[in-house]
Design a protein around this motif. Structure first.
Motif, mmCIF file in Angstrom:
data_model
loop_
_atom_site.group_PDB
_atom_site.id
_atom_site.type_symbol
_atom_site.label_atom_id
_atom_site.label_comp_id
_atom_site.label_asym_id
_atom_site.label_seq_id
_atom_site.Cartn_x
_atom_site.Cartn_y
_atom_site.Cartn_z
ATOM 1 N N UNK A 5 73.288 -6.868 -51.274
ATOM 2 C CA UNK A 5 72.773 -5.873 -52.217
ATOM 3 C C UNK A 5 73.935 -5.227 -52.954
ATOM 4 N N UNK A 6 73.690 -4.861 -54.204
ATOM 5 C CA UNK A 6 74.708 -4.191 -54.988
ATOM 6 C C UNK A 6 74.012 -3.336 -56.043
ATOM 7 N N UNK A 7 74.693 -2.346 -56.612
ATOM 8 C CA UNK A 7 74.053 -1.453 -57.605
ATOM 9 C C UNK A 7 73.879 -2.152 -58.945
ATOM 10 N N UNK A 8 72.767 -2.822 -59.108
ATOM 11 C CA UNK A 8 72.541 -3.621 -60.310
ATOM 12 C C UNK A 8 72.208 -2.757 -61.523
ATOM 13 N N UNK A 9 72.690 -3.149 -62.701
ATOM 14 C CA UNK A 9 72.291 -2.477 -63.947
ATOM 15 C C UNK A 9 71.184 -3.246 -64.676
ATOM 16 N N UNK A 10 70.526 -4.193 -63.972
ATOM 17 C CA UNK A 10 69.614 -5.111 -64.655
ATOM 18 C C UNK A 10 68.398 -4.401 -65.231
ATOM 19 N N UNK A 11 67.705 -3.619 -64.435
ATOM 20 C CA UNK A 11 66.485 -2.958 -64.894
ATOM 21 C C UNK A 11 66.687 -1.450 -65.011
ATOM 22 N N UNK A 12 65.941 -0.799 -65.912
ATOM 23 C CA UNK A 12 66.031 0.673 -66.017
ATOM 24 C C UNK A 12 65.486 1.333 -64.755
ATOM 25 N N UNK A 13 65.833 2.589 -64.518
ATOM 26 C CA UNK A 13 65.650 3.184 -63.183
ATOM 27 C C UNK A 13 64.313 3.852 -62.901
ATOM 28 N N UNK A 14 63.517 4.143 -63.914
ATOM 29 C CA UNK A 14 62.391 5.051 -63.679
ATOM 30 C C UNK A 14 61.321 4.441 -62.776
ATOM 31 N N UNK A 15 60.975 3.177 -62.992
ATOM 32 C CA UNK A 15 59.950 2.560 -62.157
ATOM 33 C C UNK A 15 60.415 2.421 -60.705
ATOM 34 N N UNK A 16 61.618 1.908 -60.423
ATOM 35 C CA UNK A 16 62.075 1.872 -59.031
ATOM 36 C C UNK A 16 62.142 3.260 -58.390
ATOM 37 N N UNK A 17 62.565 4.260 -59.183
ATOM 38 C CA UNK A 17 62.640 5.616 -58.634
ATOM 39 C C UNK A 17 61.249 6.139 -58.281
ATOM 40 N N UNK A 18 60.275 5.830 -59.119
ATOM 41 C CA UNK A 18 58.906 6.281 -58.834
ATOM 42 C C UNK A 18 58.363 5.593 -57.584
ATOM 43 N N UNK A 19 58.663 4.313 -57.447
ATOM 44 C CA UNK A 19 58.217 3.588 -56.258
ATOM 45 C C UNK A 19 58.884 4.154 -55.007
ATOM 46 N N UNK A 20 60.186 4.452 -55.125
ATOM 47 C CA UNK A 20 60.914 5.016 -53.980
ATOM 48 C C UNK A 20 60.357 6.382 -53.586
ATOM 49 N N UNK A 21 59.876 7.153 -54.578
ATOM 50 C CA UNK A 21 59.320 8.467 -54.262
ATOM 51 C C UNK A 21 57.954 8.365 -53.585
ATOM 52 N N UNK A 22 57.255 7.247 -53.794
ATOM 53 C CA UNK A 22 55.943 7.049 -53.171
ATOM 54 C C UNK A 22 56.082 6.551 -51.731
ATOM 55 N N UNK A 23 57.127 5.766 -51.458
ATOM 56 C CA UNK A 23 57.306 5.176 -50.133
ATOM 57 C C UNK A 23 57.297 6.195 -48.994
ATOM 58 N N UNK A 24 58.016 7.329 -49.096
ATOM 59 C CA UNK A 24 57.998 8.279 -47.977
ATOM 60 C C UNK A 24 56.612 8.853 -47.692
ATOM 61 N N UNK A 25 55.751 8.860 -48.708
ATOM 62 C CA UNK A 25 54.407 9.438 -48.535
ATOM 63 C C UNK A 25 53.407 8.388 -48.065
#
Length: 292
Positions: A5-25
């Motif tokens: 794994x590495x910090x990719x610049x491939x895709x913009x961040x908003x969708x992954x960030x939204x998914x990550x915010x849903x995972x804890x819930x």
């Protein structure tokens, strides 16, 4: 980060960030993200109806809502785990803000809000960076005593947008060591849209696993590294640029083909029915406007 794994610049961040915010819930539950996506698409339809009300009243809003709810792409992406619902929501919200702005006195606050929404749209899908110049011509209503200058409102829109996207753009430049502020996705996929292969595919975007990948792997560059991604982006961008400069007429042809591939009926009778319905909506709305 874990190996591979590495910090990719491939895709913009908003969708992954939204998914990550849903995972804890909700945990790793795909149903939860589908519910959120469906809600966003419903919000997009609601704003589209609100836009129709501004231009042609409630009858047009009802017709717009029915037409959109029977549009295959909207119902498809509403249940997919992709970024389209997020981008569709922000597009609809931004257009509603701009449509409202042209009917209201100039407002710095409205300009800032519009710019922030445009920034979030770019962070949802990088292609909307091409909308940034439109912010400089944001619709603004008639100036009244005490209201700011129209160009100050437009400037506030552009500035707010840049403030929203600047951290992501700066991060991409830092981690890649190259001028790739919007990321590597556009560069990597450019040959899929502008090349002889794209022309042979009649404008359909079809990715190719070649175009520099075998050469980079043969050189011993780890395919799961930031260096590989940046080198691949630079190689494919240069490849597409060379072809585009040598074939300007075909580039213009491909631009038209890309648009047509998005508009052409491709789901049998359903899309043709929607196309006919859209014409009917336009005609009926035009007749109803004087009555609203």
């Amino acid at each position: 980060l874990s190996p591979g794994y590495y910090p990719t610049p491939y895709r913009p961040p908003l969708f992954p960030a939204r998914w990550a915010s849903i995972d804890p819930v909700a945990g790793r539950d795909f149903g939860a993200i589908r519910i959120v996506n469906a809600s966003l698409m419903a919000g997009a339809v609601a704003f589209a109806a609100a836009i129709a009300i501004q231009f042609a009243g409630i009858p047009a809003a009802l017709l717009t809502t029915v037409l959109l709810l029977f549009t295959p792409d909207l119902t498809l992406f509403a249940r997919e785990r992709q970024a389209e619902p997020l981008a569709t929501f922000f597009v609809s919200l931004l257009v509603w803000l701009w449509a409202s702005s042209r009917r209201s006195p100039p407002s710095i606050r409205r300009g800032v809000v519009s710019g922030a929404v445009l920034g979030l749209l770019i962070l949802s899908r990088s292609m909307f960076v091409f909308w940034l110049p439109l912010a400089a011509f944001m619709p603004v209503g008639t100036t009244v005593p005490g209201s700011p200058n129209r160009w100050r409102v437009r400037a506030s829109c552009v500035l707010a947008c840049l403030l929203v996207v600047a951290p992501w753009w700066a991060r991409n430049i830092v981690i890649t060591g190259a001028f790739l502020p919007t990321g590597s996705q556009g560069h990597i996929n450019l040959p899929a849209g502008f090349s002889q292969r794209a022309l042979d595919n009649e404008g359909r975007w079809r990715s190719n696993s070649g175009d520099g990948a075998p050469e980079l792997e043969a050189a011993g560059i780890d395919p799961y590294s930031i260096e590989y991604e940046v080198r691949l982006a630079e190689y494919r961008f240069a490849l597409a640029r060379t072809w585009m400069l040598a074939h300007p007429r075909e580039v213009v042809e491909l631009m038209g083909l890309h648009v047509w591939q998005e508009l052409r009926p491709r789901r049998g009778r359903t899309d043709w029915m929607l196309l006919v319905s859209a014409v009917a909506v336009a005609l009926v709305t035009n007749m109803l406007v004087p009555l609203v």
